[in-house]
Design an enzyme around this catalytic site. Sequence first.
Site, PDB file in Angstrom:
ATOM      1  N   SER A  95     126.688   7.652-156.097  1.00 45.63           N
ATOM      2  CA  SER A  95     126.489   8.439-157.321  1.00 45.63           C
ATOM      3  C   SER A  95     125.145   8.244-157.990  1.00 45.63           C
ATOM      4  CB  SER A  95     127.584   8.122-158.342  1.00 45.63           C
ATOM      5  OG  SER A  95     128.712   8.892-158.064  1.00 45.63           O
ATOM      6  N   TYR A 138     126.277  17.634-151.097  1.00 45.72           N
ATOM      7  CA  TYR A 138     126.749  16.527-151.940  1.00 45.72           C
ATOM      8  C   TYR A 138     127.090  15.283-151.114  1.00 45.72           C
ATOM      9  CZ  TYR A 138     129.716  13.735-154.937  1.00 45.72           C
ATOM     10  OH  TYR A 138     130.255  12.674-155.628  1.00 45.72           O
ATOM     11  N   VAL A 191     129.322   3.995-156.310  1.00 43.13           N
ATOM     12  CA  VAL A 191     130.391   3.178-155.732  1.00 43.13           C
ATOM     13  C   VAL A 191     129.941   2.400-154.498  1.00 43.13           C
ATOM     14  CG1 VAL A 191     132.292   4.574-156.649  1.00 43.13           C
ATOM     15  CG2 VAL A 191     131.342   5.110-154.387  1.00 43.13           C
TER      16      VAL A 191
HETATM   17  N1  GLU Z   1     130.431  10.068-152.837  1.00 43.37           N
HETATM   18  C1  GLU Z   1     131.261   9.444-153.835  1.00 43.37           C
HETATM   19  C2  GLU Z   1     132.397  10.373-154.183  1.00 43.37           C
HETATM   20  O1  GLU Z   1     132.175  11.514-154.307  1.00 43.37           O
HETATM   21  C3  GLU Z   1     130.425   9.122-155.011  1.00 43.37           C
HETATM   22  C4  GLU Z   1     131.204   8.464-156.069  1.00 43.37           C
HETATM   23  C5  GLU Z   1     130.440   7.510-156.898  1.00 43.37           C
HETATM   24  O2  GLU Z   1     129.538   6.816-156.458  1.00 43.37           O
HETATM   25  O3  GLU Z   1     130.809   7.443-158.079  1.00 43.37           O
HETATM   26  O4  GLU Z   1     133.514   9.975-154.343  1.00 43.37           O
END
Ligand code: GLU
Length: 312
Positions: free
Chosen positions: A56, A181, A251
């Site tokens: 994120s 994304y 995350v």
């Molecule tokens: N790619 C992760 C998701 O979409 C990113 C989440 C994050 O880092 O908060 O769940």
Amino acid sequence: MRRAWESQLDNHDGAVADYIPELFKANPNCFGMAIATVKGKLFSVGDVTVPFTIQSVSKAFAFCLALEIAGPEMVASRVGVEPSGEAFNAIVFDPETNRPFNPMVNAGAIAVAGLLYEYLGDSAFDVLLERFSMAAGCDLALNEAVFRSEDETGHRNRAIAHLLLANEAIAVAPDKALDVYFRQCSIDVTALDLAWMGATFANMGTNPQTRHMAFDLAAVRSTLAVMFTCGMYDYAGHWAYDVGIPAKSGVGGGIVGVVNRQLGISTYSPRLDAKGNSVRGVGAFKALADDFGLHAFDCTNVGSSFITSLLR
Ligand code: GLU
């Protein structure tokens, strides 16, 4: 900085993210911290060259890019700038506009990715990777295994993308927005890279070492504002209170913080708290902010002379 880092060495709280199976392979004990200055100096301690996926943290930089490429009005028509107070993956939309609350939660970031695809087509990810690399001052690359893992298991994000289309917050096929994304989240970085990316924001969009302009000046200002209010998931209020600088966490275990016109700061430690923030990262940032007087509203500014010496 070493003191802030050491203050967290015995902190074993939290757990490595496992909802994206590939992320669970991270070494839970890794812990690095780095500071890059707008004068091009670098300070680091611990595991600062271990790669991890940006996750994120990418949302801040992708938002900045979208502001430049699509323009602020177009961006505002797709995503708000209001803290949601909800978890990063919440399926909630602003009831007045039917738009995601902000670009730092998944729904808003997928809307931003959709916008990048709308303007750039199949080159969207390549352009994004190029700009991220310019900000880091080195060639970043996609982690294919994490990308595949997210693509195979990201059902919640798929649901969000389809709702975004239904709400007219994206104007491209949901799979196209999701592809950008998932890829942007799966870019490998190190704590050193993140510190330089933060320093690029602190330095008004120009990497302090290479002098390459990675981001548009006006877009950086808007991005820092949203990082300040929404960057740390539903802990953003506490973060603003305790640390007081714009930041974004992911995350994968990374956090980037920006002391405007001065420093980019990063931490990497993959054990997360219940809100999705790196436990040691939050602790180390708090300690550093106290030691250096980094808080934007710290009137005593105890660290200013120290920072001034860094910036010479
Ligand atoms: N790619 C992760 C998701 O979409 C990113 C989440 C994050 O880092 O908060 O769940």
